[in-house]
Write a protein that holds these residues in place. Sequence first.
Motif, PDB file in Angstrom:
ATOM      1  N   LEU A   1       1.169  17.387   1.801  1.00  0.00           N
ATOM      2  CA  LEU A   1       0.054  18.236   1.808  1.00  0.00           C
ATOM      3  C   LEU A   1       0.567  19.431   2.663  1.00  0.00           C
ATOM      4  CD1 LEU A   1      -2.759  15.879   3.434  1.00  0.00           C
ATOM      5  CD2 LEU A   1      -2.223  16.369   0.977  1.00  0.00           C
ATOM      6  N   SER A   2       0.254  20.533   2.008  1.00  0.00           N
ATOM      7  CA  SER A   2       0.703  21.811   2.652  1.00  0.00           C
ATOM      8  C   SER A   2      -0.565  22.676   2.987  1.00  0.00           C
ATOM      9  CB  SER A   2       1.451  22.827   1.750  1.00  0.00           C
ATOM     10  OG  SER A   2       2.382  22.148   1.075  1.00  0.00           O
ATOM     11  N   VAL A   3      -0.700  22.589   4.580  1.00  0.00           N
ATOM     12  CA  VAL A   3      -1.685  23.065   5.073  1.00  0.00           C
ATOM     13  C   VAL A   3      -1.549  24.827   5.128  1.00  0.00           C
ATOM     14  CG1 VAL A   3      -3.071  23.362   7.326  1.00  0.00           C
ATOM     15  CG2 VAL A   3      -1.845  21.162   6.672  1.00  0.00           C
TER      16      VAL A   3
ATOM     17  N   ALA B   1       1.016  -1.204  -0.046  1.00  0.00           N
ATOM     18  CA  ALA B   1      -0.116  -0.034   0.083  1.00  0.00           C
ATOM     19  C   ALA B   1       0.795   1.240  -0.031  1.00  0.00           C
ATOM     20  CB  ALA B   1      -0.889  -0.053   1.174  1.00  0.00           C
ATOM     21  N   GLN B   2       0.247   2.361  -0.615  1.00  0.00           N
ATOM     22  CA  GLN B   2       1.324   3.419  -0.471  1.00  0.00           C
ATOM     23  C   GLN B   2       1.294   4.196   0.863  1.00  0.00           C
ATOM     24  OE1 GLN B   2       2.016   5.935  -3.148  1.00  0.00           O
ATOM     25  NE2 GLN B   2       1.532   4.926  -4.925  1.00  0.00           N
ATOM     26  N   GLN B   3       2.311   4.739   1.220  1.00  0.00           N
ATOM     27  CA  GLN B   3       2.412   5.585   2.260  1.00  0.00           C
ATOM     28  C   GLN B   3       1.376   6.732   2.144  1.00  0.00           C
ATOM     29  OE1 GLN B   3       3.869   4.709   5.049  1.00  0.00           O
ATOM     30  NE2 GLN B   3       4.916   3.011   4.387  1.00  0.00           N
TER      31      GLN B   3
ATOM     32  N   ALA C   1      -6.737  13.229   5.685  1.00  0.00           N
ATOM     33  CA  ALA C   1      -6.641  13.702   4.511  1.00  0.00           C
ATOM     34  C   ALA C   1      -5.370  13.146   3.943  1.00  0.00           C
ATOM     35  CB  ALA C   1      -6.468  15.306   4.583  1.00  0.00           C
ATOM     36  N   ALA C   2      -4.421  12.911   4.787  1.00  0.00           N
ATOM     37  CA  ALA C   2      -3.081  12.079   4.342  1.00  0.00           C
ATOM     38  C   ALA C   2      -3.392  10.686   3.716  1.00  0.00           C
ATOM     39  CB  ALA C   2      -2.199  12.191   5.435  1.00  0.00           C
ATOM     40  N   GLY C   3      -4.380  10.254   4.168  1.00  0.00           N
ATOM     41  CA  GLY C   3      -4.578   8.722   3.653  1.00  0.00           C
ATOM     42  C   GLY C   3      -5.203   8.801   2.098  1.00  0.00           C
ATOM     43  N   ASN C   4      -6.214  10.078   2.260  1.00  0.00           N
ATOM     44  CA  ASN C   4      -7.081  10.186   0.897  1.00  0.00           C
ATOM     45  C   ASN C   4      -7.185  11.577   0.610  1.00  0.00           C
ATOM     46  OD1 ASN C   4      -8.792  10.062  -1.343  1.00  0.00           O
ATOM     47  ND2 ASN C   4     -10.373   9.317  -0.192  1.00  0.00           N
ATOM     48  N   PRO C   5      -6.106  12.126   0.000  1.00  0.00           N
ATOM     49  CA  PRO C   5      -6.060  13.737  -0.177  1.00  0.00           C
ATOM     50  C   PRO C   5      -6.968  14.345  -1.041  1.00  0.00           C
ATOM     51  CG  PRO C   5      -3.901  12.842  -0.557  1.00  0.00           C
ATOM     52  CD  PRO C   5      -4.864  11.632  -0.420  1.00  0.00           C
ATOM     53  N   TRP C   6      -7.735  13.600  -1.818  1.00  0.00           N
ATOM     54  CA  TRP C   6      -8.888  14.187  -2.691  1.00  0.00           C
ATOM     55  C   TRP C   6     -10.398  13.527  -2.089  1.00  0.00           C
ATOM     56  CZ3 TRP C   6      -4.336  12.126  -4.388  1.00  0.00           C
ATOM     57  CH2 TRP C   6      -3.444  13.312  -5.063  1.00  0.00           C
ATOM     58  N   GLY C   7     -10.232  13.219  -0.854  1.00  0.00           N
ATOM     59  CA  GLY C   7     -11.293  12.737  -0.040  1.00  0.00           C
ATOM     60  C   GLY C   7     -12.405  13.867   0.205  1.00  0.00           C
ATOM     61  N   PHE C   8     -11.748  15.281   0.532  1.00  0.00           N
ATOM     62  CA  PHE C   8     -12.349  16.481   0.908  1.00  0.00           C
ATOM     63  C   PHE C   8     -12.738  17.090  -0.417  1.00  0.00           C
ATOM     64  CE2 PHE C   8     -10.529  15.033   4.931  1.00  0.00           C
ATOM     65  CZ  PHE C   8     -11.482  15.275   5.611  1.00  0.00           C
ATOM     66  N   SER C   9     -13.646  18.224  -0.446  1.00  0.00           N
ATOM     67  CA  SER C   9     -14.153  18.765  -1.571  1.00  0.00           C
ATOM     68  C   SER C   9     -12.925  19.923  -2.053  1.00  0.00           C
ATOM     69  CB  SER C   9     -15.395  19.590  -1.075  1.00  0.00           C
ATOM     70  OG  SER C   9     -15.131  20.647  -0.212  1.00  0.00           O
ATOM     71  N   GLN C  10     -13.033  19.956  -3.324  1.00  0.00           N
ATOM     72  CA  GLN C  10     -12.199  21.069  -3.869  1.00  0.00           C
ATOM     73  C   GLN C  10     -12.581  22.417  -3.436  1.00  0.00           C
ATOM     74  OE1 GLN C  10     -12.000  20.277  -8.101  1.00  0.00           O
ATOM     75  NE2 GLN C  10     -11.091  22.221  -8.611  1.00  0.00           N
ATOM     76  N   TRP C  11     -11.683  23.210  -3.294  1.00  0.00           N
ATOM     77  CA  TRP C  11     -11.912  24.427  -2.922  1.00  0.00           C
ATOM     78  C   TRP C  11     -12.599  25.382  -3.616  1.00  0.00           C
ATOM     79  CZ3 TRP C  11     -11.779  27.252   1.219  1.00  0.00           C
ATOM     80  CH2 TRP C  11     -11.665  28.862   0.881  1.00  0.00           C
ATOM     81  N   ASN C  12     -12.419  25.339  -5.096  1.00  0.00           N
ATOM     82  CA  ASN C  12     -13.080  25.836  -6.040  1.00  0.00           C
ATOM     83  C   ASN C  12     -13.344  25.044  -6.933  1.00  0.00           C
ATOM     84  OD1 ASN C  12     -14.413  27.505  -8.106  1.00  0.00           O
ATOM     85  ND2 ASN C  12     -12.841  29.130  -7.921  1.00  0.00           N
TER      86      ASN C  12
ATOM     87  N   TRP D   1      -3.038  22.248   0.135  1.00  0.00           N
ATOM     88  CA  TRP D   1      -2.687  22.091  -1.390  1.00  0.00           C
ATOM     89  C   TRP D   1      -1.777  20.703  -1.325  1.00  0.00           C
ATOM     90  CZ3 TRP D   1       2.656  22.736  -3.222  1.00  0.00           C
ATOM     91  CH2 TRP D   1       2.782  22.544  -4.365  1.00  0.00           C
ATOM     92  N   VAL D   2      -2.261  19.792  -2.182  1.00  0.00           N
ATOM     93  CA  VAL D   2      -1.799  18.579  -2.629  1.00  0.00           C
ATOM     94  C   VAL D   2      -0.519  18.446  -3.346  1.00  0.00           C
ATOM     95  CG1 VAL D   2      -2.194  15.947  -3.234  1.00  0.00           C
ATOM     96  CG2 VAL D   2      -3.911  17.326  -2.253  1.00  0.00           C
ATOM     97  N   ASN D   3       0.385  18.178  -2.729  1.00  0.00           N
ATOM     98  CA  ASN D   3       1.770  18.451  -3.778  1.00  0.00           C
ATOM     99  C   ASN D   3       2.152  17.021  -4.101  1.00  0.00           C
ATOM    100  OD1 ASN D   3       4.361  18.620  -4.405  1.00  0.00           O
ATOM    101  ND2 ASN D   3       4.936  20.095  -3.347  1.00  0.00           N
ATOM    102  N   ARG D   4       1.778  16.678  -5.233  1.00  0.00           N
ATOM    103  CA  ARG D   4       1.792  15.260  -5.761  1.00  0.00           C
ATOM    104  C   ARG D   4       3.209  14.885  -5.928  1.00  0.00           C
ATOM    105  NH1 ARG D   4      -3.158  14.269  -9.956  1.00  0.00           N
ATOM    106  NH2 ARG D   4      -4.532  15.941  -9.151  1.00  0.00           N
ATOM    107  N   PRO D   5       4.086  15.524  -6.606  1.00  0.00           N
ATOM    108  CA  PRO D   5       5.439  15.011  -6.772  1.00  0.00           C
ATOM    109  C   PRO D   5       6.233  14.483  -5.281  1.00  0.00           C
ATOM    110  CG  PRO D   5       5.133  17.063  -8.333  1.00  0.00           C
ATOM    111  CD  PRO D   5       3.807  16.687  -7.276  1.00  0.00           C
ATOM    112  N   LEU D   6       6.130  15.627  -4.368  1.00  0.00           N
ATOM    113  CA  LEU D   6       6.670  15.313  -3.175  1.00  0.00           C
ATOM    114  C   LEU D   6       5.639  14.467  -1.947  1.00  0.00           C
ATOM    115  CD1 LEU D   6       8.222  18.837  -2.473  1.00  0.00           C
ATOM    116  CD2 LEU D   6       9.279  16.777  -3.208  1.00  0.00           C
ATOM    117  N   ARG D   7       4.563  14.001  -2.458  1.00  0.00           N
ATOM    118  CA  ARG D   7       3.743  13.252  -1.666  1.00  0.00           C
ATOM    119  C   ARG D   7       3.418  14.256  -0.211  1.00  0.00           C
ATOM    120  NH1 ARG D   7       1.292   9.001  -2.721  1.00  0.00           N
ATOM    121  NH2 ARG D   7       1.129   8.307  -0.836  1.00  0.00           N
TER     122      ARG D   7
END
Length: 87
Positions: free
Chosen positions: A78-80, A3-5, A37-48, A70-76
């Motif tokens: 989340l920037s709060v 599983a992904q970290q 959010a760390a387990g499923n970053p896209w599980g919450f609604s999009q800001w806009n 913000w979900v920083n995909r390349p670095l895995r």
Amino acid sequence: MSAQQPYAFRFSAPAAKLLATLPEPVEDMVWDVLDAAAGNPWGFSQWNADDPEGEDIRHASVGQLSLTYWVNRPLRRLSVLTVTWLG
């Protein structure tokens, strides 16, 4: 296949400053929301939702607590960006 970290997270300076002033139960709630959010970053609604290029800016809201990250995909990571407590 393993599983992904979960995603790591970092706080902006204003978000970290506010986090330090919150009551302990609210701070615990912030960490619980970030764990989800760390387990499923896209599980919450999009800001806009009308911004097709902004799918990685998410808004997690639970009761009186809201986090924008913000979900920083390349670095895995989340920037709060903001923490809002209406209590």
